[in-house]
Design an enzyme around this catalytic site. Structure first.
Site, mmCIF file in Angstrom:
data_model
loop_
_atom_site.group_PDB
_atom_site.id
_atom_site.type_symbol
_atom_site.label_atom_id
_atom_site.label_comp_id
_atom_site.label_asym_id
_atom_site.label_seq_id
_atom_site.Cartn_x
_atom_site.Cartn_y
_atom_site.Cartn_z
ATOM 1 N N VAL A 85 45.356 42.513 42.663
ATOM 2 C CA VAL A 85 43.986 43.022 42.144
ATOM 3 C C VAL A 85 43.591 44.038 41.706
ATOM 4 O O VAL A 85 43.001 44.673 40.911
ATOM 5 C CB VAL A 85 43.623 42.662 43.169
ATOM 6 N N CYS A 86 44.910 45.120 42.047
ATOM 7 C CA CYS A 86 44.449 46.842 41.543
ATOM 8 C C CYS A 86 44.553 47.110 40.088
ATOM 9 O O CYS A 86 43.674 47.678 39.975
ATOM 10 C CB CYS A 86 44.719 47.671 42.109
ATOM 11 N N SER A 87 45.951 45.791 40.131
ATOM 12 C CA SER A 87 46.111 46.623 38.262
ATOM 13 C C SER A 87 45.314 45.775 37.688
ATOM 14 O O SER A 87 44.591 46.390 36.256
ATOM 15 C CB SER A 87 46.961 45.914 38.294
ATOM 16 N N LEU A 144 41.866 47.928 37.419
ATOM 17 C CA LEU A 144 41.785 49.580 36.556
ATOM 18 C C LEU A 144 42.516 49.349 35.437
ATOM 19 O O LEU A 144 41.510 49.514 34.585
ATOM 20 C CB LEU A 144 42.732 49.882 37.588
#
Length: 163
Positions: A53-55, A58
């Site tokens: 999810v962070c990838s 960002l």
């Protein structure tokens, strides 16, 4: 207002003076929030480099960077990962904005913003738009598993242009 007076799910809200901080942007370079005074700043607190999810989140900010720059804003990602980890992540994902390391003391800056999850030891997924005077113009706390996207940030930056 200190982070200690915030509820467990509360982040700093609009109108609050953004706490100043100095964090590593690389293993040997630091960046301070006050250095960016005079133009808007977007803070993207996120749990961890390399998580799915962070990838995705960002990568979305990277894709929207031209729109964010139109608003005159600087984008900064912040997590508790080390500056070394951030460097590898930036290179792998070709990010065009800095990731700052809230590594030591762990979570100290994210705590100031109410964006530290002490139980799990990582940053909450929180977004802040700080105006040119250093006040929070907009903030949003997303569930950890949900990518909040960039629309709220873009809307907040658009509002700053008209205020």
């Amino acid at each position: 207002m200190s982070a200690h007076t915030l509820g467990s799910d509360a982040i700093l809200s609009a109108g609050t003076l953004a706490p100043d901080f100095t964090l590593n942007a690389t293993p040997d370079q630091k960046l301070s929030l006050h250095e960016l005074r005079g133009k808007p700043v977007v803070l993207v607190f996120y749990p961890a480099d390399w998580s799915e999810v962070c990838s995705d989140e960002l990568a979305l900010f990277n894709q929207a960077l031209a729109l964010i720059l139109e608003g005159g804003a600087t984008t900064l990602g912040i997590s508790v990962d080390s500056a070394w980890c951030h460097q590898a992540f930036v290179a792998a994902h070709k990010l065009r904005f800095d990731l700052l390391s809230d590594f030591h003391p762990k979570g100290s800056v994210s705590s100031l913003y109410g964006a530290y999850d002490a139980e799990h030891g990582y940053c909450k997924r929180a977004l802040f738009v700080i105006d040119a005077q250093g006040r929070i113009a907009w903030s949003y706390l997303s569930p950890t598993a949900i990518n909040p996207g960039v629309d709220g940030v873009l809307d907040a930056l658009e509002s700053l242009k008209h205020s």
